[in-house]
Design a protein around this motif. Structure first.
Motif, mmCIF file in Angstrom:
data_model
loop_
_atom_site.group_PDB
_atom_site.id
_atom_site.type_symbol
_atom_site.label_atom_id
_atom_site.label_comp_id
_atom_site.label_asym_id
_atom_site.label_seq_id
_atom_site.Cartn_x
_atom_site.Cartn_y
_atom_site.Cartn_z
ATOM 1 N N SER A 70 0.928 -1.178 -0.117
ATOM 2 C CA SER A 70 0.208 0.007 0.014
ATOM 3 C C SER A 70 1.027 1.267 0.086
ATOM 4 O O SER A 70 2.306 1.090 0.311
ATOM 5 N N LEU A 71 0.336 2.333 -0.218
ATOM 6 C CA LEU A 71 0.956 3.461 -0.196
ATOM 7 C C LEU A 71 1.221 4.207 1.138
ATOM 8 O O LEU A 71 1.449 5.358 1.186
ATOM 9 N N PHE A 124 4.781 -6.867 3.453
ATOM 10 C CA PHE A 124 4.953 -7.292 2.067
ATOM 11 C C PHE A 124 5.419 -6.042 1.284
ATOM 12 O O PHE A 124 4.809 -5.127 0.890
ATOM 13 N N PRO A 125 6.959 -6.019 1.260
ATOM 14 C CA PRO A 125 7.674 -4.785 0.937
ATOM 15 C C PRO A 125 7.942 -5.013 -0.546
ATOM 16 O O PRO A 125 8.874 -4.039 -1.062
ATOM 17 N N SER A 126 7.647 -5.669 -1.379
ATOM 18 C CA SER A 126 7.885 -5.691 -3.024
ATOM 19 C C SER A 126 6.693 -5.282 -3.698
ATOM 20 O O SER A 126 5.583 -6.143 -3.798
ATOM 21 N N GLY A 127 6.655 -4.387 -4.968
ATOM 22 C CA GLY A 127 5.649 -4.229 -5.555
ATOM 23 C C GLY A 127 5.798 -4.764 -6.766
ATOM 24 O O GLY A 127 4.994 -4.811 -8.002
ATOM 25 N N ARG A 128 6.990 -5.579 -7.136
ATOM 26 C CA ARG A 128 7.147 -6.087 -8.320
ATOM 27 C C ARG A 128 6.110 -7.267 -8.600
ATOM 28 O O ARG A 128 6.159 -8.073 -7.703
ATOM 29 N N ARG A 157 -4.259 -9.809 4.009
ATOM 30 C CA ARG A 157 -4.597 -8.485 4.285
ATOM 31 C C ARG A 157 -4.925 -8.628 5.819
ATOM 32 O O ARG A 157 -4.891 -7.676 6.556
ATOM 33 N N GLU A 158 -5.899 -9.671 6.177
ATOM 34 C CA GLU A 158 -6.196 -9.781 7.581
ATOM 35 C C GLU A 158 -4.700 -9.731 8.351
ATOM 36 O O GLU A 158 -4.854 -9.164 9.692
ATOM 37 N N LEU A 159 -3.749 -10.180 7.915
ATOM 38 C CA LEU A 159 -2.536 -10.463 8.856
ATOM 39 C C LEU A 159 -1.771 -8.966 8.750
ATOM 40 O O LEU A 159 -0.765 -8.912 9.743
ATOM 41 N N THR A 160 -1.929 -8.320 7.832
ATOM 42 C CA THR A 160 -1.173 -7.020 7.595
ATOM 43 C C THR A 160 -1.906 -5.809 7.789
ATOM 44 O O THR A 160 -1.200 -4.756 7.728
ATOM 45 N N GLY A 161 -3.043 -5.716 7.942
ATOM 46 C CA GLY A 161 -3.867 -4.394 8.152
ATOM 47 C C GLY A 161 -3.451 -3.603 6.773
ATOM 48 O O GLY A 161 -4.244 -4.031 5.768
ATOM 49 N N ASP A 162 -3.102 -2.399 7.011
ATOM 50 C CA ASP A 162 -3.139 -1.555 5.772
ATOM 51 C C ASP A 162 -1.846 -1.607 4.736
ATOM 52 O O ASP A 162 -1.616 -0.704 4.156
ATOM 53 N N GLN A 163 -1.040 -2.542 5.177
ATOM 54 C CA GLN A 163 0.084 -2.936 4.355
ATOM 55 C C GLN A 163 0.047 -3.436 2.920
ATOM 56 O O GLN A 163 0.898 -3.236 2.357
ATOM 57 N N ILE A 164 -1.166 -3.903 2.652
ATOM 58 C CA ILE A 164 -1.197 -4.448 1.290
ATOM 59 C C ILE A 164 -2.416 -3.861 0.527
ATOM 60 O O ILE A 164 -3.538 -3.820 1.073
ATOM 61 N N GLU A 165 -2.130 -3.671 -0.884
ATOM 62 C CA GLU A 165 -3.331 -3.189 -1.923
ATOM 63 C C GLU A 165 -3.647 -4.368 -2.459
ATOM 64 O O GLU A 165 -2.827 -5.014 -3.137
ATOM 65 N N ALA A 166 -4.832 -4.737 -2.923
ATOM 66 C CA ALA A 166 -5.310 -5.680 -3.466
ATOM 67 C C ALA A 166 -5.920 -5.279 -4.577
ATOM 68 O O ALA A 166 -7.034 -4.683 -4.335
#
Length: 198
Positions: free
Chosen positions: A17-18, A65-69, A170-179
């Motif tokens: 996510s941003l 989840f630090p890679s956008g590749r 997403r449940e495990l990371t909250g706002d860290q992942i954009e799906a």
């Protein structure tokens, strides 16, 4: 694991996510090798380690989840351990060596399962340069819904995530992942207009 009974099948692209989290810059030569392996499957190009370095403000937390590749999802050890059994049904976990970092345990999820499940008549034509499919329509009967993720023969350098795995991460990371929704069998669901864009 699979989608819950009665719940529509869906497929996503996942990216960080941003929000204010540090992300990883992945080593260019390792990425070239990874993409070669994804295209050809040559065992000599298969990564056994991935080199990376942290990017972003030092005061920010490090993303899990630090890679956008699109073809190189990196997971924190906590995420990987929480879903290890399911993840290993579709691929393997490769250590990430992070420059100057001590105690940061991350893994590259090397998705090995390539599944022919795209409906070519209803999907957009794969782009000639890299195979990108902007509008994907999947054949529900061919979709490997039991797997967390898979790759397409038409677009082998991009990871497609099944809905249940995207939800769990997403449940495990909250706002860290954009799906970004690629496809759903629910006709009311609206896919992202540019799922593979930055």
């Amino acid at each position: 694991m699979a989608d819950e009974p009665g719940k529509s099948l869906s497929v996503y692209r996942l990216l960080p996510s941003l929000s204010e989290y540090q992300g990883l810059h992945l080593d260019s030569s390792d990425m070239i090798r990874l993409m070669r392996w994804q295209r050809s499957g040559a065992e000599g190009d298969r990564l056994t380690r991935l080199r990376a370095k942290w990017l972003g403000e030092r005061r920010w937390s490090r993303s899990e989840f630090p890679s956008g590749r699109p073809g190189a999802p990196v997971l924190s050890r906590r995420l990987a351990e929480g879903l290890r059994e399911a993840l290993e049904e579709a691929g393997s976990l490769v250590p990430v060596d992070i420059e100057g970092a001590k105690g940061d345990e991350y893994v590259l999820y090397l998705v090995e399962q390539v599944v022919d499940c795209l409906d070519p008549r209803r999907s957009s034509k794969p782009r000639k340069s890299d195979g990108e499919v902007k509008k994907a329509v999947f054949r529900p009967e061919a979709l490997p819904a039991h797997l967390p993720a898979f790759r397409l023969p038409e677009f082998p350098r991009a990871i497609q995530w099944n809905g249940w795995a995207a939800d769990r991460l997403r449940e495990l990371t909250g706002d860290q992942i954009e799906a970004r929704l690629l496809w759903s069998e629910d006709p009311a669901a609206k896919p992202h207009p540019d799922p593979w864009g930055i």
